[in-house]
Design a protein around this motif. Structure first.
Motif, mmCIF file in Angstrom:
data_model
loop_
_atom_site.group_PDB
_atom_site.id
_atom_site.type_symbol
_atom_site.label_atom_id
_atom_site.label_comp_id
_atom_site.label_asym_id
_atom_site.label_seq_id
_atom_site.Cartn_x
_atom_site.Cartn_y
_atom_site.Cartn_z
ATOM 1 N N THR A 1 0.831 -1.203 0.000
ATOM 2 C CA THR A 1 0.000 0.000 0.000
ATOM 3 C C THR A 1 0.866 1.255 0.000
ATOM 4 N N GLN A 2 1.961 1.230 0.753
ATOM 5 C CA GLN A 2 2.876 2.369 0.749
ATOM 6 C C GLN A 2 3.412 2.632 -0.658
ATOM 7 N N SER A 3 3.746 1.568 -1.350
ATOM 8 C CA SER A 3 4.278 1.709 -2.706
ATOM 9 C C SER A 3 3.244 2.341 -3.629
ATOM 10 N N LYS A 4 1.993 1.906 -3.520
ATOM 11 C CA LYS A 4 0.926 2.467 -4.353
ATOM 12 C C LYS A 4 0.758 3.955 -4.062
ATOM 13 N N LEU A 5 0.797 4.305 -2.797
ATOM 14 C CA LEU A 5 0.636 5.709 -2.428
ATOM 15 C C LEU A 5 1.827 6.546 -2.887
ATOM 16 N N ASN A 6 3.021 6.012 -2.740
ATOM 17 C CA ASN A 6 4.220 6.747 -3.160
ATOM 18 C C ASN A 6 4.252 6.974 -4.664
ATOM 19 N N ASN A 7 3.788 5.978 -5.411
ATOM 20 C CA ASN A 7 3.745 6.124 -6.873
ATOM 21 C C ASN A 7 2.730 7.176 -7.284
ATOM 22 N N LEU A 8 1.716 7.324 -6.472
ATOM 23 C CA LEU A 8 0.642 8.275 -6.779
ATOM 24 C C LEU A 8 1.021 9.687 -6.355
ATOM 25 N N LEU A 9 1.746 9.774 -5.251
ATOM 26 C CA LEU A 9 2.020 11.062 -4.630
ATOM 27 C C LEU A 9 3.523 11.318 -4.607
ATOM 28 N N GLU A 10 3.955 12.235 -5.412
ATOM 29 C CA GLU A 10 5.388 12.445 -5.586
ATOM 30 C C GLU A 10 5.894 13.715 -4.900
ATOM 31 N N HIS A 11 5.170 14.222 -3.957
ATOM 32 C CA HIS A 11 5.612 15.430 -3.253
ATOM 33 C C HIS A 11 6.608 15.037 -2.154
ATOM 34 N N SER A 12 7.658 15.786 -2.042
ATOM 35 C CA SER A 12 8.729 15.436 -1.109
ATOM 36 C C SER A 12 8.291 15.477 0.347
ATOM 37 N N GLY A 13 7.220 16.231 0.645
ATOM 38 C CA GLY A 13 6.782 16.323 2.030
ATOM 39 C C GLY A 13 5.784 15.263 2.431
ATOM 40 N N PHE A 14 5.413 14.414 1.518
ATOM 41 C CA PHE A 14 4.377 13.419 1.808
ATOM 42 C C PHE A 14 4.988 12.144 2.386
ATOM 43 N N SER A 15 4.309 11.563 3.370
ATOM 44 C CA SER A 15 4.751 10.298 3.960
ATOM 45 C C SER A 15 3.620 9.288 3.880
ATOM 46 N N SER A 16 3.910 8.115 3.353
ATOM 47 C CA SER A 16 2.915 7.058 3.218
ATOM 48 C C SER A 16 3.039 6.009 4.318
ATOM 49 N N GLU A 17 3.894 6.268 5.308
ATOM 50 C CA GLU A 17 4.208 5.246 6.299
ATOM 51 C C GLU A 17 3.253 5.237 7.482
ATOM 52 N N HIS A 18 2.470 6.282 7.633
ATOM 53 C CA HIS A 18 1.652 6.400 8.842
ATOM 54 C C HIS A 18 0.167 6.520 8.497
ATOM 55 N N ASN A 19 -0.644 6.100 9.439
ATOM 56 C CA ASN A 19 -2.100 6.156 9.344
ATOM 57 C C ASN A 19 -2.602 6.923 10.571
ATOM 58 N N PRO A 20 -3.359 8.011 10.410
ATOM 59 C CA PRO A 20 -3.981 8.537 9.196
ATOM 60 C C PRO A 20 -2.985 8.991 8.126
ATOM 61 N N ILE A 21 -3.417 8.858 6.888
ATOM 62 C CA ILE A 21 -2.611 9.245 5.745
ATOM 63 C C ILE A 21 -2.997 10.665 5.359
ATOM 64 N N ASP A 22 -2.086 11.587 5.552
ATOM 65 C CA ASP A 22 -2.354 13.015 5.369
ATOM 66 C C ASP A 22 -1.913 13.446 3.972
ATOM 67 N N LEU A 23 -2.890 13.870 3.164
ATOM 68 C CA LEU A 23 -2.610 14.287 1.784
ATOM 69 C C LEU A 23 -2.423 15.798 1.656
ATOM 70 N N THR A 24 -2.310 16.493 2.758
ATOM 71 C CA THR A 24 -2.273 17.952 2.714
ATOM 72 C C THR A 24 -1.189 18.483 1.787
ATOM 73 N N LEU A 25 -0.008 17.852 1.811
ATOM 74 C CA LEU A 25 1.116 18.322 1.002
ATOM 75 C C LEU A 25 1.209 17.625 -0.348
ATOM 76 N N ALA A 26 0.260 16.776 -0.651
ATOM 77 C CA ALA A 26 0.402 15.927 -1.833
ATOM 78 C C ALA A 26 -0.181 16.534 -3.099
ATOM 79 N N GLY A 27 -0.933 17.599 -2.974
ATOM 80 C CA GLY A 27 -1.599 18.148 -4.157
ATOM 81 C C GLY A 27 -3.016 17.631 -4.216
ATOM 82 N N LEU A 28 -3.993 18.494 -3.928
ATOM 83 C CA LEU A 28 -5.376 18.046 -3.786
ATOM 84 C C LEU A 28 -6.092 18.042 -5.127
#
Length: 461
Positions: free
Chosen positions: A340-367
């Motif tokens: 799941t982390q890999s899927k999220l990382n492939n989708l979200l390429e912003h340097s400030g985004f972290s896919s390792e924790h839940n809740p998954i915060d998309l604030t910096l990922a580009g809405l």
């Protein structure tokens, strides 16, 4: 219940003819509303107004008395004083009328004199069923039938759905109808039982257990008059595979006193009801809003297998809030697995985004909707999560499609529960999602309560 009285109850729920006793030609008056409601809601049956001072009302022939009616009505709506209502009940019963709705007050709720009149109504009714007295009537939204004289039911934008609401209070019924319309929650039937001289909530529960249009039943209860009858009705509903959600008023001394004066019913100690509801498989609503919100979650027809939640947010604080409140209710928020982390990382390429924790915060990922869609899909596909909660933040208020469209699309493809929590006030988004059968809430505690209700249904299967 014998076959005649059972058939008469079913005729009340879906009548083919309605007599309006004491009908007014003024549609703005209480006694003019039943005719207006029936016509504006598209009632296809026969309408027979009874008023000796009128030859016709709004183009419909008016009759001098009940005995002058051209046929036997399925339902008679009586809008007379308590004394004259007794004669009207007797006359309707003599014609073979299936049911009478006795609106207005002045019966058991006022004391011994009113109780005597109420007892007379029951004695004069014979096999004819009585709804009330002291009721505002009922609505059958499935078939477009409004049997009421109350302005409380004159609500626009009613939404037809699969939740039936039964209330011992008329005012509460109108409140729930307006709240459901505002939230986008669809209802099938609403009935106020009032003083329950004859028809009790239990009778309608048993009838609705067999109705294919109804999938969840909500109850607003002041007291249960016949425990054994209620238990049998709850069993009928449970065997039909339909959840029951109940809100019981009268937890405090003030509430018990008010309940007794409202319908003449005697309210018991509240703690007794906790055990009783648990025994009968009924989900108890702790908050008034839960009486609609929990059924909305249940009617979505999603199966919850466990307590693991995937939480997606565009606002970090709200994500922590949901995780905390759901955690108190026994749910967990495990971190994403490597896939799941890999899927999220492939989708979200912003340097400030972290896919390792839940809740998954998309604030910096580009809405963007495609990012939201991909992230929700990744969580839905993960075997680590039993349900997904997507949170609408302030940025979503001005962009209603940001979360709504992806969720509506994905929900049609999966059986895993999806829920929306709107952190800011977003009534239009909540209404849109609920109308598309996506449970959407504006209170974080409701998310935990709704998930707990789903889990309760799993445990009962």
């Amino acid at each position: 219940m014998d076959s005649v009285r059972w058939k008469n109850l079913k005729r009340l729920i879906k009548p083919q003819s309605v007599a309006i006793i004491g009908a007014s030609s003024d549609p703005t008056k209480t006694s003019g509303r039943p005719l207006r409601y029936l016509r504006q809601d598209g009632f296809r049956g026969k309408i027979w107004p009874v008023n000796p001072s009128r030859a016709q009302i709004d183009g419909i022939p008016c009759f001098n008395s009940i005995r002058d009616l051209p046929g036997t009505p399925d339902v008679g709506i009586i809008m007379l004083g308590p004394r004259t209502t007794q004669a009207a009940v007797a006359e309707l019963s003599e014609t073979g009328c299936a049911a009478a709705i006795v609106v207005g007050s002045g019966y058991a709720e006022i004391g011994s004199e009113g109780k005597e009149i109420q007892d007379n109504l029951l004695r004069y009714s014979g096999d004819m069923r009585l709804l009330g007295p002291n009721t505002i009537g009922m609505l059958n939204l499935v078939d477009g039938i409004t049997l009421s004289a109350s302005g409380a039911l004159d609500v626009k934008d009613r939404i037809k759905g699969n939740i039936a609401v039964l209330s011992q209070s008329g005012g509460i019924l109108g409140s729930l109808l307006s709240r459901a319309a505002e939230k986008g929650i669809g209802l099938s039937h609403l009935v106020a039982t009032g003083n329950e001289a004859d028809i009790e909530i239990s009778d309608l529960m048993s009838a609705f257990a067999k109705d294919p249009n109804i999938r969840v039943i909500s109850l607003y209860i002041e007291s249960i008059r016949d425990k054994q009858k209620f238990e049998q009705a709850a069993d009928d509903v449970r065997r039909a595979g339909k959840p029951i959600v109940a809100y019981k008023v009268g937890r405090s001394k003030a509430g018990i006193k008010s309940t007794a004066s409202h319908t003449g019913a005697l309210a018991g100690k509240d703690e007794i009801y906790d055990g009783f509801f648990a025994q009968t498989g009924i989900i108890r609503a702790e908050r008034y809003d839960d009486l609609l919100d929990l059924p909305q979650m249940l009617v979505a027809n999603k199966f919850l297998k466990g307590k693991r939640l995937g939480i997606l947010t565009t606002t970090g604080g709200a994500g922590s809030l949901i995780a905390d409140i759901c955690g108190i209710a026994g749910f967990t928020a495990p971190d994403p697995d490597k896939i799941t982390q890999s899927k999220l990382n492939n989708l979200l390429e912003h340097s400030g985004f972290s896919s390792e924790h839940n809740p998954i915060d998309l604030t910096l990922a580009g809405l963007e909707p495609q990012i939201i869609r991909g992230a929700i899909q990744a969580l839905l596909e993960s075997s680590r999560y039993d349900a997904v909660i997507s949170i609408i933040g302030s940025s979503g208020v001005g962009r209603p499609d940001l979360v709504a469209e992806p969720v509506i699309e994905l929900s049609k493809k999966v059986d895993k529960p999806i829920m929306i929590y709107a952190s800011p006030a977003a009534p239009n988004i909540i209404k849109r999602l609920n109308r598309n059968n996506i449970p959407a809430f504006n209170c974080p505690e409701t998310c935990a309560a709704a998930l707990s209700a789903l889990l309760r249904m799993k445990e009962q299967k």
